[in-house]
Design a protein around this motif. Structure first.
Motif, PDB file in Angstrom:
ATOM      1  N   GLY A   1       0.783  -1.226   0.000  1.00 59.87           N
ATOM      2  CA  GLY A   1       0.000   0.000   0.000  1.00 59.87           C
ATOM      3  C   GLY A   1       0.816   1.278   0.000  1.00 59.87           C
ATOM      4  O   GLY A   1       0.347   2.317  -0.406  1.00 59.87           O
ATOM      5  N   LEU A   2       2.085   1.163   0.442  1.00 55.23           N
ATOM      6  CA  LEU A   2       2.932   2.360   0.441  1.00 55.23           C
ATOM      7  C   LEU A   2       3.539   2.529  -0.947  1.00 55.23           C
ATOM      8  O   LEU A   2       4.198   1.628  -1.456  1.00 55.23           O
ATOM      9  CB  LEU A   2       4.049   2.220   1.482  1.00 55.23           C
ATOM     10  N   ARG A   3       3.288   3.718  -1.530  1.00 51.73           N
ATOM     11  CA  ARG A   3       3.797   3.944  -2.882  1.00 51.73           C
ATOM     12  C   ARG A   3       5.245   4.406  -2.806  1.00 51.73           C
ATOM     13  O   ARG A   3       5.536   5.563  -2.514  1.00 51.73           O
ATOM     14  CB  ARG A   3       2.936   4.992  -3.593  1.00 51.73           C
ATOM     15  N   ALA A   4       6.162   3.484  -3.041  1.00 50.38           N
ATOM     16  CA  ALA A   4       7.581   3.815  -2.948  1.00 50.38           C
ATOM     17  C   ALA A   4       8.019   4.632  -4.151  1.00 50.38           C
ATOM     18  O   ALA A   4       8.838   5.549  -4.041  1.00 50.38           O
ATOM     19  CB  ALA A   4       8.410   2.544  -2.845  1.00 50.38           C
ATOM     20  N   VAL A   5       7.475   4.301  -5.310  1.00 53.24           N
ATOM     21  CA  VAL A   5       7.765   5.035  -6.536  1.00 53.24           C
ATOM     22  C   VAL A   5       6.432   5.262  -7.239  1.00 53.24           C
ATOM     23  O   VAL A   5       5.666   4.324  -7.432  1.00 53.24           O
ATOM     24  CB  VAL A   5       8.726   4.250  -7.447  1.00 53.24           C
ATOM     25  N   SER A   6       6.166   6.515  -7.578  1.00 51.76           N
ATOM     26  CA  SER A   6       4.847   6.840  -8.116  1.00 51.76           C
ATOM     27  C   SER A   6       4.974   7.564  -9.455  1.00 51.76           C
ATOM     28  O   SER A   6       5.399   8.707  -9.508  1.00 51.76           O
ATOM     29  CB  SER A   6       4.106   7.699  -7.102  1.00 51.76           C
ATOM     30  N   GLU A   7       4.627   6.866 -10.514  1.00 49.96           N
ATOM     31  CA  GLU A   7       4.589   7.429 -11.878  1.00 49.96           C
ATOM     32  C   GLU A   7       5.824   8.260 -12.192  1.00 49.96           C
ATOM     33  O   GLU A   7       5.742   9.400 -12.626  1.00 49.96           O
ATOM     34  CB  GLU A   7       3.317   8.250 -12.064  1.00 49.96           C
ATOM     35  N   VAL A   8       6.966   7.670 -11.981  1.00 43.60           N
ATOM     36  CA  VAL A   8       8.221   8.361 -12.241  1.00 43.60           C
ATOM     37  C   VAL A   8       8.659   8.121 -13.684  1.00 43.60           C
ATOM     38  O   VAL A   8       8.561   7.002 -14.183  1.00 43.60           O
ATOM     39  CB  VAL A   8       9.318   7.869 -11.257  1.00 43.60           C
TER      40      VAL A   8
END
Lengths: 242, 324
Positions: free
Chosen positions: A16-23
């Motif tokens: 659930g934790l977004r470590a990388v988001s639409e990079v």
């Protein structure tokens, strides 16, 4: 310049934790690009996504025009991407030469040829005198150099460097910077590096990508990044002032 | 290196001359020692070189023994064809276990547990294969023991001594050579750090699988020797957990991951075990477990004082001695 590496809208979550988001960013062939940001910004996750240790939840990563999604780390190494680990991972019971020879064996079938290639890399990284020592007995700066040497021995087109300057003294940093610049100029090696040591980042990189909380917050040439208010606010703050 | 060569040369000469110098009893102890050296070498390829712990290697001994012995008992076909069959059976079993373990990322002690489980499963299975004698055992026809019949591996202790001697020398040479190949380097890299190995292009799954298959196949040849030397096979003995453990003591004591370690370990341990038994018998102690206790204490002492094993310690001592 053509883009050697294209990271295209890549995301990855851990429980659930977004470590990388639409990079998304690109690394041009022959360029040196820096990936910076505070701890936990998702930089190492990005590296693990590129190197195939992790699989992105969405997005695409292309290297030399070919998607890397679904390839194993060893296949990605074979495709021409070398990497180092933030926490160095030498083969401790093997000698320095054997460590680097393992890398060189990716391109050389015969051990003798791989050893010759390893020796060439070792002298380039000023480790030749320590070739017969066990990797486990090296000091941290030497281990960092070994990490780079082993990755270089795979003869990559793109080298991913994860904080190879951390823990080094200023003179050692300068030496490492000189080695990387030399490699880039003489062999055309493309480099993507994660680094906290700003003096190295500014000296090396033509282009800088800034991550914060898994999101890309800025990208551009070093001068623009240094004066970017968002970057100063979230990351550079202290160092820019100090 | 020079120490290793000198030691190797001396061992080779002593080994060749042994049957003329040794009594029948000593020769039988040497045969057992060399057998443990051989299977220790085979296990060492998987654990010492590639870092994959197997605690169920008795399974490959048993499969090899039963494959070749079964063929011989029922068709009269000798071990020269039985051995390849034994190797094939063991390699398939090893590949199956390796595939399961490595495919599903079962690592370290959990992988070792998997190997124990399969060995136990196989033991129980063979207890119930009535055509191979089941728990009642499989017996090879014992003919005349004075002549030498290399085709059917029938003969006296001297013949068996030379067979296991050649096997041990061959597997030692093979180990030496393997460590210097591309595969040997990749195994060692995986042993040291699989993720780092993968990052420099080592196909970890395939490379680990190769180690298991090679180790299994070579161990099965030890099983073939076992079958034709002892002529009796009982699932309870040949697949026993205690045998799996006994097989790995020599490489652990001698020095895992080294070429001569398993050999040195076996040549120390087996005679020492015999000596202990003799001393214990001489003292009038009849407890069956005393030998195991002595072995256990010895293992603890070696691991405590020489954690790398006897052979690496010896070579370091020699290297130090030469420098001074």
């Amino acid at each position: 310049m053509t883009d050697l590496l294209v990271v295209d809208g890549v995301s990855r979550s851990f429980r659930g934790l977004r470590a990388v988001s639409e990079v998304g960013f690109t690394v041009p062939e022959g360029g040196i690009v820096g990936l910076i940001g505070p701890n936990g910004a998702g930089k190492t996750t990005c590296f693990n996504l590129i190197a195939g240790v992790l699989r992105p939840d969405q997005g695409d990563i292309r290297f030399a025009g070919r998607s890397l999604i679904g390839l194993r780390p060893d296949q990605i190494a074979a495709a021409g991407i070398g990497r180092t680990f933030q926490i160095v991972r030498p083969f401790p019971e093997l000698t320095v030469r054997q460590n680097v020879t393992v890398g060189a064996l990716l391109r050389h079938r015969r051990v003798a040829d791989a050893e010759a290639a390893a020796d060439a890399v070792l002298s380039r990284l000023e480790l030749a005198t320590k070739a017969d020592r066990h990797a486990g007995s090296l000091t941290l700066p030497d281990r960092k150099r070994l990490e780079v040497a082993r990755a270089l021995a795979t003869n990559p087109r793109l080298l991913l460097l994860d904080e190879v300057m951390a823990g080094l003294r200023p003179t050692e940093i300068d030496a490492m910077v000189a080695i990387l610049v030399d490699l880039n100029r003489t062999t055309g090696l493309t480099i993507l590096l994660i680094e906290h040591v700003m003096r190295a980042v500014m000296a090396l990189c033509q282009h800088i990508v800034v991550l914060h909380h898994g999101e890309l917050i800025a990208a551009g040439p070093p001068a623009a990044i240094q004066s970017n208010p968002t970057v100063i606010g979230s990351y550079l703050g202290e160092e820019a002032l100090g | 290196m020079i120490a290793a060569r000198a030691m190797g040369g001396a061992l080779l000469l002593a080994g060749l001359a042994a049957p003329w110098l040794a009594s029948e009893y000593v020769l039988s102890v040497l045969i057992v020692s060399l057998w443990f050296a051989y299977v220790g070498q085979a296990w060492n390829i998987m654990m010492g070189f590639a870092g994959q712990l197997s605690l169920g290697h008795a399974m490959y001994v048993g499969l090899g023994a039963y494959a070749a012995a079964g063929l011989f008992v029922f068709t009269g076909i000798g071990p020269w064809l039985g051995a390849p069959l034994a190797v094939i059976v063991a390699v398939i079993a090893g590949a199956g276990i390796g595939w399961l373990g490595f495919r599903f990322q079962v690592k370290g002690v959990y992988f070792a547990l998997l190997t124990i489980a399969f060995a136990e499963f196989t033991r129980i299975l063979f207890d119930h294969i009535t055509v191979l004698g089941g728990s009642g055992g499989l017996f090879l026809p014992v003919g005349q023991r004075s002549g030498v019949d290399l085709i059917n591996l029938r003969g006296g202790p001297v013949m068996f001594y030379y067979v296991i001697f050649v096997m041990t020398v061959a597997i030692t040479a093979l180990s030496w050579a393997l460590l210097r190949t591309r595969l040997g380097y990749q195994w060692q890299a995986i042993r040291e750090d699989a993720e780092a190995a993968e990052a420099v292009g080592v196909p970890v799954f395939r490379t680990k699988l190769l180690a298991v298959m090679l180790s299994a196949g070579l161990t099965a040849l030890g099983g073939v020797f076992f079958a034709f030397y002892y002529n009796t096979l009982f699932p309870e003995q040949i697949f026993a957990k205690s045998r799996s453990i006994e097989m790995i003591l020599a490489p652990i004591i001698g020095g895992m991951g080294t070429v001569l370690g398993p050999l040195v370990g076996a040549l120390l341990l087996t005679p020492l075990g015999e000596l202990t038994m003799a001393v214990i018998a001489g003292l009038g102690v009849t407890n069956a477990g005393v030998r195991q206790v002595v072995f256990g204490v010895l293992l603890i002492l070696v691991l405590w004082f020489l954690p790398q094993g006897v052979w690496p310690w010896l070579t370091q001592r020699w290297a130090k001695g030469r420098r001074q």
